[in-house]
Design an enzyme around this catalytic site. Structure first.
Site, PDB file in Angstrom:
ATOM      1  N   HIS A 211     -19.968  13.696 -11.181  1.00 20.52           N
ATOM      2  CA  HIS A 211     -19.658  15.115 -11.397  1.00 20.52           C
ATOM      3  C   HIS A 211     -19.935  15.457 -12.846  1.00 20.52           C
ATOM      4  CE1 HIS A 211     -17.530  18.958 -11.295  1.00 20.52           C
ATOM      5  NE2 HIS A 211     -17.602  18.850  -9.980  1.00 20.52           N
TER       6      HIS A 211
ATOM      7  N   HIS B 167     -25.672  19.835  -5.234  1.00 19.39           N
ATOM      8  CA  HIS B 167     -24.490  20.730  -5.283  1.00 19.39           C
ATOM      9  C   HIS B 167     -23.830  20.728  -3.912  1.00 19.39           C
ATOM     10  CE1 HIS B 167     -21.875  23.867  -6.570  1.00 19.39           C
ATOM     11  NE2 HIS B 167     -22.685  24.901  -6.617  1.00 19.39           N
TER      12      HIS B 167
ATOM     13  N   ASP C 250     -17.416  16.179  -2.198  1.00 17.29           N
ATOM     14  CA  ASP C 250     -18.320  16.073  -1.046  1.00 17.29           C
ATOM     15  C   ASP C 250     -18.294  14.709  -0.378  1.00 17.29           C
ATOM     16  OD1 ASP C 250     -20.343  18.153  -2.971  1.00 17.29           O
ATOM     17  OD2 ASP C 250     -19.506  18.684  -1.016  1.00 17.29           O
TER      18      ASP C 250
HETATM   19  C1  SDX Z   1     -20.458  19.710  -6.279  1.00 16.73           C
HETATM   20  O1  SDX Z   1     -20.111  21.671 -10.752  1.00 16.73           O
HETATM   21  C2  SDX Z   1     -19.238  21.686  -9.830  1.00 16.73           C
HETATM   22  O2  SDX Z   1     -18.067  21.969 -10.023  1.00 16.73           O
HETATM   23  C3  SDX Z   1     -19.762  21.332  -8.458  1.00 16.73           C
HETATM   24  C4  SDX Z   1     -18.739  21.178  -7.349  1.00 16.73           C
HETATM   25  C5  SDX Z   1     -18.068  22.486  -7.026  1.00 16.73           C
HETATM   26  O3  SDX Z   1     -16.943  22.452  -6.505  1.00 16.73           O
HETATM   27  O4  SDX Z   1     -18.723  23.545  -7.197  1.00 16.73           O
HETATM   28  O5  SDX Z   1     -17.754  20.245  -7.727  1.00 16.73           O
HETATM   29  C6  SDX Z   1     -19.399  20.721  -6.059  1.00 16.73           C
HETATM   30  O6  SDX Z   1     -21.596  20.069  -6.415  1.00 16.73           O
HETATM   31  C7  SDX Z   1     -20.070  18.265  -6.394  1.00 16.73           C
HETATM   32  C8  SDX Z   1     -21.293  17.338  -6.730  1.00 16.73           C
HETATM   33  C9  SDX Z   1     -22.014  17.030  -5.425  1.00 16.73           C
HETATM   34  N1  SDX Z   1     -23.287  16.312  -5.720  1.00 16.73           N
HETATM   35  C10 SDX Z   1     -23.425  15.028  -5.418  1.00 16.73           C
HETATM   36  O7  SDX Z   1     -22.542  14.318  -4.954  1.00 16.73           O
HETATM   37  C11 SDX Z   1     -24.829  14.495  -5.661  1.00 16.73           C
HETATM   38  C12 SDX Z   1     -24.751  13.143  -6.371  1.00 16.73           C
HETATM   39  N2  SDX Z   1     -24.263  13.350  -7.717  1.00 16.73           N
HETATM   40  C13 SDX Z   1     -25.209  13.509  -8.789  1.00 16.73           C
HETATM   41  O8  SDX Z   1     -26.448  14.000  -8.475  1.00 16.73           O
HETATM   42  C14 SDX Z   1     -24.597  13.901 -10.127  1.00 16.73           C
HETATM   43  O9  SDX Z   1     -23.494  13.123 -10.312  1.00 16.73           O
HETATM   44  C15 SDX Z   1     -24.252  15.351 -10.359  1.00 16.73           C
HETATM   45  C16 SDX Z   1     -25.390  16.249 -10.065  1.00 16.73           C
HETATM   46  C17 SDX Z   1     -23.071  15.749  -9.520  1.00 16.73           C
HETATM   47  C18 SDX Z   1     -23.879  15.497 -11.839  1.00 16.73           C
HETATM   48  O10 SDX Z   1     -24.990  15.139 -12.551  1.00 16.73           O
HETATM   49  P1  SDX Z   1     -25.062  15.250 -14.159  1.00 16.73           P
HETATM   50  O11 SDX Z   1     -23.754  15.679 -14.707  1.00 16.73           O
HETATM   51  O12 SDX Z   1     -26.261  16.044 -14.491  1.00 16.73           O
HETATM   52  O13 SDX Z   1     -25.234  13.748 -14.593  1.00 16.73           O
HETATM   53  P2  SDX Z   1     -26.608  12.983 -14.677  1.00 16.73           P
HETATM   54  O14 SDX Z   1     -27.447  13.285 -13.469  1.00 16.73           O
HETATM   55  O15 SDX Z   1     -27.189  13.222 -16.026  1.00 16.73           O
HETATM   56  O16 SDX Z   1     -26.127  11.456 -14.543  1.00 16.73           O
HETATM   57  C19 SDX Z   1     -25.644  10.724 -15.665  1.00 16.73           C
HETATM   58  C20 SDX Z   1     -25.961   9.266 -15.314  1.00 16.73           C
HETATM   59  C21 SDX Z   1     -27.436   9.041 -14.968  1.00 16.73           C
HETATM   60  O17 SDX Z   1     -27.705   7.652 -15.231  1.00 16.73           O
HETATM   61  P3  SDX Z   1     -28.521   7.267 -16.611  1.00 16.73           P
HETATM   62  O18 SDX Z   1     -29.764   8.136 -16.655  1.00 16.73           O
HETATM   63  O19 SDX Z   1     -27.554   7.579 -17.734  1.00 16.73           O
HETATM   64  O20 SDX Z   1     -28.813   5.796 -16.478  1.00 16.73           O
HETATM   65  O21 SDX Z   1     -25.249   8.898 -14.120  1.00 16.73           O
HETATM   66  C22 SDX Z   1     -26.190   8.580 -13.078  1.00 16.73           C
HETATM   67  C23 SDX Z   1     -27.507   9.220 -13.486  1.00 16.73           C
HETATM   68  O22 SDX Z   1     -28.586   8.504 -12.880  1.00 16.73           O
HETATM   69  N3  SDX Z   1     -25.654   9.197 -11.853  1.00 16.73           N
HETATM   70  C24 SDX Z   1     -25.635   8.610 -10.662  1.00 16.73           C
HETATM   71  C25 SDX Z   1     -25.011   9.526  -9.798  1.00 16.73           C
HETATM   72  N4  SDX Z   1     -24.677  10.634 -10.482  1.00 16.73           N
HETATM   73  C26 SDX Z   1     -25.097  10.433 -11.755  1.00 16.73           C
HETATM   74  N5  SDX Z   1     -26.089   7.389 -10.252  1.00 16.73           N
HETATM   75  C27 SDX Z   1     -25.896   7.104  -8.945  1.00 16.73           C
HETATM   76  N6  SDX Z   1     -25.286   7.947  -8.058  1.00 16.73           N
HETATM   77  C28 SDX Z   1     -24.845   9.147  -8.457  1.00 16.73           C
HETATM   78  N7  SDX Z   1     -24.244   9.973  -7.567  1.00 16.73           N
END
Ligand code: SDX
Length: 432
Positions: A305, A266, A361
């Site tokens: 996201h 997050h 971010d």
């Molecule tokens: C913020 O919610 C909000 O609005 C948050 C925010 C706000 O203003 O409050 O926008 C702020 O928190 C932004 C997000 C910051 N976090 C990151 O940048 C961390 C990296 N991102 C991920 O961890 C992820 O994308 C999330 C947590 C942001 C979202 O995750 P989800 O929606 O639970 O998706 P998921 O983890 O189920 O991923 C779906 C697929 C998976 O692959 P498969 O299992 O289908 O093969 O996408 C892949 C994940 O492995 N994936 C990524 C990835 N994010 C998801 N692979 C590589 N790098 C990534 N960053």
């Protein structure tokens, strides 16, 4: 009114479930029972992937189109035409303030920028290398002991006063955390300055008689604060609403929300992005790092996201803001590595298939570092403006007659009833 007709093939029962605002009420499914004493059908939605928890008029996001609006205003227009405190007023009151209303609001915030001297002593108790998010979360919670009247959450006047205090004191606490780390004397607020200029003053003033902020950097920070102010039902806002639903005071509720924000998935992601860019080290190393992520070793921090399946509109504005900041600070190689990482990822099937784009971010940390903030402070810089969103959502919760204390149910997967065995006859417990 449209509806679903649901047939329960366990019993043959059929019910009509109204559809309102694209949703059905989960409690309507409780009509479907297998026996008179059955609790009734429940929904199961870990991490709330497909569950609305409230009705809100504060922020609108269209994840497929990459749209973000605060109270109906596009984020691009707010970032271009408004100050952060103006947008804070919009989020908290529902309308952009007229000139006189803004002046009253700005003066109210200015009146509350100082910290009680005992709170300063509280901060001095931390080690010099304490992470500033831990200091911030603890200090905000401690403020609930300074303002015990804040527990009267039903009094609108009282709520407004605590809200002004929290908005005003977040920069002061942040600056004190920074000064504490370096053993520097605390700088008191200077109310001649704007919200962001004063924050920069409390952070960086040394022995000069009056701190003068670089206007380009002050404006860039103001825009970054606008972009981070609210984002509908994200993890930390959901936490604010859950804690607030028990009628806890706004200080401990904000402390809980900030704790949620601190996680690397997050708000902690902006600090992780810098670590990732440092690990990559050069543009030439980007392809190998991308391959590592595709092989399942780690994530591209700052990418992806839960809602945006298109480019995060905030990331676009932050990228533009970075160019403004670099005219003052000079660019650094991390922005080039970040741009190369983005270029490769946006062309790569792995990321395209998963609709992974840069989020808020991805570029923000690069700007913060260029401005002179330590990476450990980046999530605190996220919390400063997000406190406005948390408080606007908290107020909406309190005024929503449909809301009650948050208490989800569960699917029980443990033992059926069993009985205590006397110690002497008890076998070694298996490590669960
Ligand atoms: C913020 O919610 C909000 O609005 C948050 C925010 C706000 O203003 O409050 O926008 C702020 O928190 C932004 C997000 C910051 N976090 C990151 O940048 C961390 C990296 N991102 C991920 O961890 C992820 O994308 C999330 C947590 C942001 C979202 O995750 P989800 O929606 O639970 O998706 P998921 O983890 O189920 O991923 C779906 C697929 C998976 O692959 P498969 O299992 O289908 O093969 O996408 C892949 C994940 O492995 N994936 C990524 C990835 N994010 C998801 N692979 C590589 N790098 C990534 N960053």
């Amino acid at each position: 009114m449209s509806h679903l007709t649901v047939t329960d093939h366990r019993t043959g029962a059929q019910i009509e479930v109204p559809i309102t605002d694209g949703t059905i009420r989960a409690t309507d499914l409780k009509q479907l029972k297998t026996a008179p004493d059955d609790f009734g059908l429940m929904t199961y939605d870990p991490a709330f992937l497909n569950t609305s928890s409230c009705r809100s008029s504060i922020t609108f996001i269209d994840g497929d189109k990459g749209i973000l609006r605060y109270r109906g205003y596009p984020i691009e227009e707010l970032a271009e035409n408004c100050t952060f405190l103006e947008v804070a007023y919009l989020l908290l009151h529902g309308e952009l303030p007229a000139e006189e209303q803004l002046a009253v609001w700005v003066n109210l915030v200015k009146r509350h920028t100082m910290l009680h001297e005992t709170t300063k002593k509280f901060l001095e108790g931390f080690r010099y290398d304490a992470h500033p998010m831990g200091m911030l979360i603890s200090t905000i919670a401690a403020l609930s002991t300074v303002y015990p009247e804040s527990r009267d959450i039903k009094d609108p006047e009282n709520r407004s006063k605590q809200i002004a205090r929290l908005v005003a004191k977040m920069p002061t606490i942040t600056a004190y955390c920074y000064r504490h780390h370096f053993g520097l004397p605390y700088i008191y607020p200077d109310n001649d300055l704007s919200f962001t200029e004063n924050f920069m003053n409390m952070m960086w003033k040394m022995l000069e008689p009056k701190y003068v902020a670089n206007p380009i950097l002050a404006r860039a920070l103001d825009i970054l604060f606008i972009l981070h102010a609210d984002h509908e039902q994200n993890c930390s806002t959901n936490t604010m609403r859950a804690v607030g639903s028990s009628q806890a005071d706004p200080y401990v509720s904000v402390a809980a929300a900030a704790a949620a924000l601190s996680g690397p998935l997050h708000g902690g992601a902006n600090e992780e992005v810098l670590k990732m860019l440092d690990e990559i080290g050069s543009i030439e190393s980007v392809p190998a790092y991308v391959k590592k992520v595709k092989d399942g070793h780690g994530k591209l921090m700052g990418f992806g996201h839960r809602v945006y399946k298109n480019y995060d509109p905030r990331a676009k504005i932050i990228k533009w803001t970075a160019d403004q900041v670099f005219t003052v600070t000079g660019t650094n190689k991390k922005i080039e590595i970040a741009k190369e990482l983005e270029r490769i990822a946006l062309e790569d099937e792995y990321f395209v298939k998963r609709k992974l784009y840069p989020n808020v971010d991805f570029y923000s940390g690069i700007i913060y570092e260029a401005m002179g903030f330590r990476p450990e402070l980046f999530t605190v810089l996220f919390a400063i403006p997000r406190v406005v969103g948390w408080l606007a959502q908290w107020q909406e919760l309190i005024n929503d007659p449909e809301q009650k204390i948050a208490r989800p149910r569960q699917i029980y997967t443990g033992y059926a009833e069993r009985h205590v065995v006397p110690m002497g006859k008890r076998a070694l417990a298996s490590k669960g």
